[in-house]
Design a protein around this motif. Structure first.
Motif, PDB file in Angstrom:
ATOM      1  N   HIS A  39       0.859  -1.182   0.000  1.00 23.44           N
ATOM      2  CA  HIS A  39       0.000   0.000   0.000  1.00 23.44           C
ATOM      3  C   HIS A  39       0.890   1.224   0.000  1.00 23.44           C
ATOM      4  CE1 HIS A  39      -3.341   2.648   0.992  1.00 23.44           C
ATOM      5  NE2 HIS A  39      -4.123   1.625   0.714  1.00 23.44           N
ATOM      6  N   GLU A  40       0.469   2.229  -0.719  1.00 20.25           N
ATOM      7  CA  GLU A  40       1.269   3.451  -0.814  1.00 20.25           C
ATOM      8  C   GLU A  40       1.169   4.264   0.473  1.00 20.25           C
ATOM      9  OE1 GLU A  40      -2.884   4.272  -1.948  1.00 20.25           O
ATOM     10  OE2 GLU A  40      -1.486   2.812  -2.744  1.00 20.25           O
ATOM     11  N   ASP A  41       2.026   5.270   0.564  1.00 27.38           N
ATOM     12  CA  ASP A  41       1.943   6.206   1.686  1.00 27.38           C
ATOM     13  C   ASP A  41       0.551   6.820   1.728  1.00 27.38           C
ATOM     14  OD1 ASP A  41       4.571   5.786   2.351  1.00 27.38           O
ATOM     15  OD2 ASP A  41       5.305   7.639   1.452  1.00 27.38           O
ATOM     16  N   GLU A  42       0.040   6.961   2.929  1.00 29.82           N
ATOM     17  CA  GLU A  42      -1.278   7.549   3.128  1.00 29.82           C
ATOM     18  C   GLU A  42      -1.210   8.405   4.389  1.00 29.82           C
ATOM     19  OE1 GLU A  42      -5.878   6.095   3.725  1.00 29.82           O
ATOM     20  OE2 GLU A  42      -4.275   4.642   3.967  1.00 29.82           O
ATOM     21  N   ASN A  43      -1.064   9.700   4.210  1.00 24.40           N
ATOM     22  CA  ASN A  43      -0.901  10.609   5.348  1.00 24.40           C
ATOM     23  C   ASN A  43       0.194  10.091   6.285  1.00 24.40           C
ATOM     24  OD1 ASN A  43      -3.106  12.240   4.455  1.00 24.40           O
ATOM     25  ND2 ASN A  43      -4.483  10.703   5.297  1.00 24.40           N
ATOM     26  N   PRO A  44       1.388   9.826   5.749  1.00 22.00           N
ATOM     27  CA  PRO A  44       2.449   9.234   6.574  1.00 22.00           C
ATOM     28  C   PRO A  44       2.871  10.154   7.717  1.00 22.00           C
ATOM     29  CG  PRO A  44       3.347  10.011   4.495  1.00 22.00           C
ATOM     30  CD  PRO A  44       1.858  10.164   4.404  1.00 22.00           C
ATOM     31  N   VAL A  45       3.196   9.535   8.848  1.00 19.43           N
ATOM     32  CA  VAL A  45       3.665  10.292  10.016  1.00 19.43           C
ATOM     33  C   VAL A  45       5.071   9.840  10.384  1.00 19.43           C
ATOM     34  CG1 VAL A  45       1.323  10.657  10.896  1.00 19.43           C
ATOM     35  CG2 VAL A  45       2.646   8.717  11.713  1.00 19.43           C
ATOM     36  N   GLU A  46       5.834  10.771  10.938  1.00 19.82           N
ATOM     37  CA  GLU A  46       7.197  10.480  11.355  1.00 19.82           C
ATOM     38  C   GLU A  46       7.323  10.297  12.858  1.00 19.82           C
ATOM     39  OE1 GLU A  46       9.875  13.370   9.748  1.00 19.82           O
ATOM     40  OE2 GLU A  46       9.289  12.919   7.698  1.00 19.82           O
ATOM     41  N   VAL A  47       6.307  10.744  13.609  1.00 20.62           N
ATOM     42  CA  VAL A  47       6.295  10.592  15.065  1.00 20.62           C
ATOM     43  C   VAL A  47       4.919  10.069  15.456  1.00 20.62           C
ATOM     44  CG1 VAL A  47       6.454  11.780  17.284  1.00 20.62           C
ATOM     45  CG2 VAL A  47       7.974  12.446  15.411  1.00 20.62           C
ATOM     46  N   ILE A  48       4.906   9.056  16.311  1.00 19.61           N
ATOM     47  CA  ILE A  48       3.668   8.447  16.800  1.00 19.61           C
ATOM     48  C   ILE A  48       3.219   9.220  18.034  1.00 19.61           C
ATOM     49  CG2 ILE A  48       2.647   6.311  17.699  1.00 19.61           C
ATOM     50  CD1 ILE A  48       3.583   6.134  14.737  1.00 19.61           C
ATOM     51  N   GLU A  49       1.954   9.584  18.067  1.00 19.18           N
ATOM     52  CA  GLU A  49       1.433  10.407  19.160  1.00 19.18           C
ATOM     53  C   GLU A  49       1.026   9.611  20.397  1.00 19.18           C
ATOM     54  OE1 GLU A  49       1.461  13.723  19.203  1.00 19.18           O
ATOM     55  OE2 GLU A  49       2.375  13.745  17.215  1.00 19.18           O
TER      56      GLU A  49
END
Length: 112
Positions: A39-49
């Motif tokens: 699956h492609e990137d979808e609203n990718p995040v670099e830090v998990i909240e």
């Protein structure tokens, strides 16, 4: 342990694959394992909240569960190796899971 998926297309793609079983590996306070999903990137995040976040790592075609710092985290943050797609969260049982930390663990994800 129980969790829920969000409404993202990554989560929906995973839902269609369930049930899945894979060998997961620890990387700091994360487990991850390769699954048969692309699956492609979808609203990718670099830090998990939030601890207990479920994610899909497109670069490694992997299912991930984050609950604390990883080797690349800064100042106690939860940081994946590279951007991930958030697909859901753990709703119960996370504490019991993280108390034990075997080198490898078999993970089964199924519809509840």
């Amino acid at each position: 342990m129980s969790g829920e998926l969000n409404s993202s297309s990554s989560a929906q793609a995973l839902w269609r694959l369930l049930p899945i079983t894979f060998t997961a590996h620890y990387w700091g306070d994360e487990i991850y394992g390769s699954i048969l999903l692309e699956h492609e990137d979808e609203n990718p995040v670099e830090v998990i909240e939030e601890p207990g976040t479920l994610a899909f790592w497109p670069l490694g075609n992997a299912f991930c569960l984050f609950w604390g710092p990883t080797p690349v985290s800064r100042s106690g943050e939860i940081r994946p190796a590279s951007p991930v797609n958030i697909i859901g969260k753990i709703t119960s049982g996370l504490e019991a899971f993280i108390d034990e930390k075997p080198e490898k663990v078999k993970v089964r994800v199924e519809r509840g």
